[in-house]
Design an enzyme around this catalytic site. Structure first.
Site, PDB file in Angstrom:
ATOM      1  N   GLU A  74     158.846 -52.800 -21.382  1.00  0.00           N
ATOM      2  CA  GLU A  74     159.076 -51.360 -21.224  1.00  0.00           C
ATOM      3  C   GLU A  74     159.212 -50.689 -22.590  1.00  0.00           C
ATOM      4  O   GLU A  74     158.678 -49.595 -22.814  1.00  0.00           O
ATOM      5  CB  GLU A  74     160.346 -51.135 -20.393  1.00  0.00           C
ATOM      6  CG  GLU A  74     160.629 -49.697 -20.040  1.00  0.00           C
ATOM      7  CD  GLU A  74     161.866 -49.537 -19.166  1.00  0.00           C
ATOM      8  OE1 GLU A  74     162.308 -48.382 -19.008  1.00  0.00           O
ATOM      9  OE2 GLU A  74     162.383 -50.551 -18.666  1.00  0.00           O
ATOM     10  N   HIS A 107     171.215 -49.699 -19.818  1.00  0.00           N
ATOM     11  CA  HIS A 107     169.893 -49.743 -19.205  1.00  0.00           C
ATOM     12  C   HIS A 107     169.577 -51.150 -18.683  1.00  0.00           C
ATOM     13  O   HIS A 107     169.016 -51.317 -17.589  1.00  0.00           O
ATOM     14  CB  HIS A 107     168.853 -49.302 -20.233  1.00  0.00           C
ATOM     15  CG  HIS A 107     167.448 -49.388 -19.760  1.00  0.00           C
ATOM     16  ND1 HIS A 107     166.558 -50.316 -20.248  1.00  0.00           N
ATOM     17  CD2 HIS A 107     166.753 -48.674 -18.832  1.00  0.00           C
ATOM     18  CE1 HIS A 107     165.394 -50.166 -19.655  1.00  0.00           C
ATOM     19  NE2 HIS A 107     165.478 -49.173 -18.792  1.00  0.00           N
ATOM     20  N   GLU A 123     171.372 -51.571 -15.477  1.00  0.00           N
ATOM     21  CA  GLU A 123     170.702 -50.837 -14.393  1.00  0.00           C
ATOM     22  C   GLU A 123     169.616 -51.698 -13.749  1.00  0.00           C
ATOM     23  O   GLU A 123     169.488 -51.745 -12.522  1.00  0.00           O
ATOM     24  CB  GLU A 123     170.110 -49.546 -14.946  1.00  0.00           C
ATOM     25  CG  GLU A 123     169.273 -48.758 -13.953  1.00  0.00           C
ATOM     26  CD  GLU A 123     168.048 -48.125 -14.578  1.00  0.00           C
ATOM     27  OE1 GLU A 123     166.939 -48.293 -14.017  1.00  0.00           O
ATOM     28  OE2 GLU A 123     168.186 -47.479 -15.633  1.00  0.00           O
ATOM     29  N   HIS A 124     168.840 -52.392 -14.560  1.00  0.00           N
ATOM     30  CA  HIS A 124     167.805 -53.287 -14.042  1.00  0.00           C
ATOM     31  C   HIS A 124     168.424 -54.430 -13.235  1.00  0.00           C
ATOM     32  O   HIS A 124     167.961 -54.764 -12.138  1.00  0.00           O
ATOM     33  CB  HIS A 124     166.996 -53.887 -15.203  1.00  0.00           C
ATOM     34  CG  HIS A 124     165.912 -52.997 -15.710  1.00  0.00           C
ATOM     35  ND1 HIS A 124     164.580 -53.337 -15.644  1.00  0.00           N
ATOM     36  CD2 HIS A 124     165.959 -51.770 -16.299  1.00  0.00           C
ATOM     37  CE1 HIS A 124     163.850 -52.365 -16.181  1.00  0.00           C
ATOM     38  NE2 HIS A 124     164.673 -51.417 -16.594  1.00  0.00           N
TER      39      HIS A 124
END
Length: 449
Positions: A154, A74, A77-78
């Site tokens: 997040e 994740h 991905e950012h």
């Protein structure tokens, strides 16, 4: 097509291999090319559309991380949107937005997807930008720190959403410390110390050509898409020596799940969020079509048993539904409800009673017909846009190893019998159930029943 078709042909240099997979009356012409590197390109040409959805799918998700790496997929991905050797972060977003397009990405437990949707005439730009960011990101140290802060926010935001948190709590109740039981985002404890070197290593070891599927759907020409992809990847780390595509993730050995457990996250919320469920079936299980019908009947819509019993007749919850999650080697089946804390016991009693009733006596012919209709209708209606068609291509290749034609899939649903559904219900709903709760309780408020 088997993986060996992408290998170096006897007596010659490595070359791309193209094949038409289907010319579906309910869709467009689907073609598949395997590049010499093992990277696969699938397209569905739909001339009536004026847009194209383009996606790069990588067979890497959170379950591929070790414990200390939790959240790396994740995090990566950012970071891939933060800049390459050719473009900065602003250029990546502004080039696509300047033509009215949109880009985004998401990480799951078994794969990661980067996608763009643009007008058909802007497809060359989308291919160049998306291939650039996936293949050649620089992962600059300042960007790592910036995105670390974003991801920690997040995670905090997720903790403030009990309706989302309860699903992760349920996965942990069933899978425990197995990667399928961990948060996709990672936690403060794993994300905070993660270094650029660790992320860079994860990137280069996992993002390899044989692990990648590129899919596009809309008004396009397959040969042109393949040519543009090859141009965009030339000279990048994905422009590699000949290889064959990686096989789809194995279903063996099956994931070992925990004994039925009750997990409670005490929180002073106005509404309690509960999930009652059990281990389900994997995504290649032949009973998956019967499971779709059973899920529709139990909690898949406003006419479902649970919705009618708990919301419509008794007004105990605003939201109540059942769902199935399927992985390569495991699955989940569960019922979710959000209700006032004082109504939790009644909602759980009604849910357990309904599940036991269906396990014991099955569903009716009328429910079978309705459940089939819902499965077929939702599938076909879901193919009304290029994004869903693009996703179907990629998932067929990446997760199943083949693309089932629409007519065949509908036929498989039609072939489901009452005995199929009732046998599955007796097996699945008779399993020990785990319970996950987020709300103003502690674990002593619930007993495993």
């Amino acid at each position: 097509m088997t993986s060996s078709e992408a290998a170096r042909p006897a007596g010659g240099a490595a070359r791309a291999v193209t094949r038409t997979l289907s010319d579906d009356p309910l869709g467009g012409t689907v073609r598949r090319t395997v590049l010499p590197s093992g990277l696969r390109v699938l397209t569905e040409a739909i001339p009536a559309m004026r847009s194209v959805s383009f996606g790069i799918w990588v067979a890497v998700g959170s379950r591929d991380e070790t414990g200390p790496q939790a959240g790396a997929a994740h995090f990566l991905e950012h970071l891939l949107f933060k800049g390459t050797n050719k473009r900065g972060a602003l250029e990546i977003s502004s080039e696509i937005e300047a033509v009215g397009g949109e880009t985004n990405a998401f990480t799951t437990k078994e794969y990661t997807c980067y996608y763009a949707r643009v007008l058909d005439e802007d497809l060359p730009l989308a291919i160049d930008v998306m291939c650039d960011l996936v293949a050649d990101s620089v992962l600059a140290a300042p960007d790592v720190e910036t995105e670390r802060g974003v991801i920690l926010e997040e995670i905090a935001m997720h903790d403030d959403e009990p309706g989302d948190e309860v699903h992760d709590l349920f996965a942990r109740a069933v899978y425990g410390d197995h990667p399928l039981g961990r948060l996709i985002s990672g936690t403060d404890e794993t994300v905070t110390p993660m270094t650029r070197r660790q992320i860079q290593s994860f990137y280069r070891r996992r993002y390899t050509a044989p692990q990648i599927v590129i899919a596009a759907a809309g008004n396009l020409d397959h040969a042109a898409v393949v040519k543009l992809v090859r141009q965009a990847l030339r000279g990048t780390p994905l422009d590699t020596d000949p290889a064959v595509p990686a096989p789809h993730r194995s279903a063996t050995p099956a994931v070992r799940t925990r004994p039925a457990a009750t997990v409670v996250e005490p929180k002073e919320t106005e509404q309690a969020h509960v999930i009652l469920g059990c281990p389900g079936i994997d995504r290649l299980d032949e009973r998956r079509f019967a499971l779709g019908v059973l899920n529709n009947v139990l909690g898949g819509g406003m006419s479902s048993r649970l919705f009618q019993e708990i919301r419509e007749q008794r007004g105990l919850a605003y939201s109540v539904y059942s769902y199935a999650s399927q992985y390569a080697d495991s699955g989940l089946f569960a019922v979710y409800a959000g209700c006032a804390p004082g109504k939790v016991d009644e909602v759980l009693d009604l849910t357990r009673a309904e599940l036991a009733r269906v396990a014991a006596t099955g569903i009716t012919e009328a429910e079978l017909a309705r459940g089939k209709g819902m499965s077929k209708g939702s599938f076909v209606l879901g193919l009304e846009d290029t994004g869903s068609r693009m996703s179907r291509l990629a998932k067929g290749e990446l997760l199943y190893g083949n693309l089932m034609p629409v007519d065949e899939l509908l036929a498989r649903v039609d072939a489901v019998t009452l005995d199929d559904v009732n046998a599955l219900a007796a097996d699945l709903l008779g399993r020990p159930m785990s319970l996950a709760v987020v709300g103003p309780f502690d674990e002593s408020a619930f007993a495993v029943r």
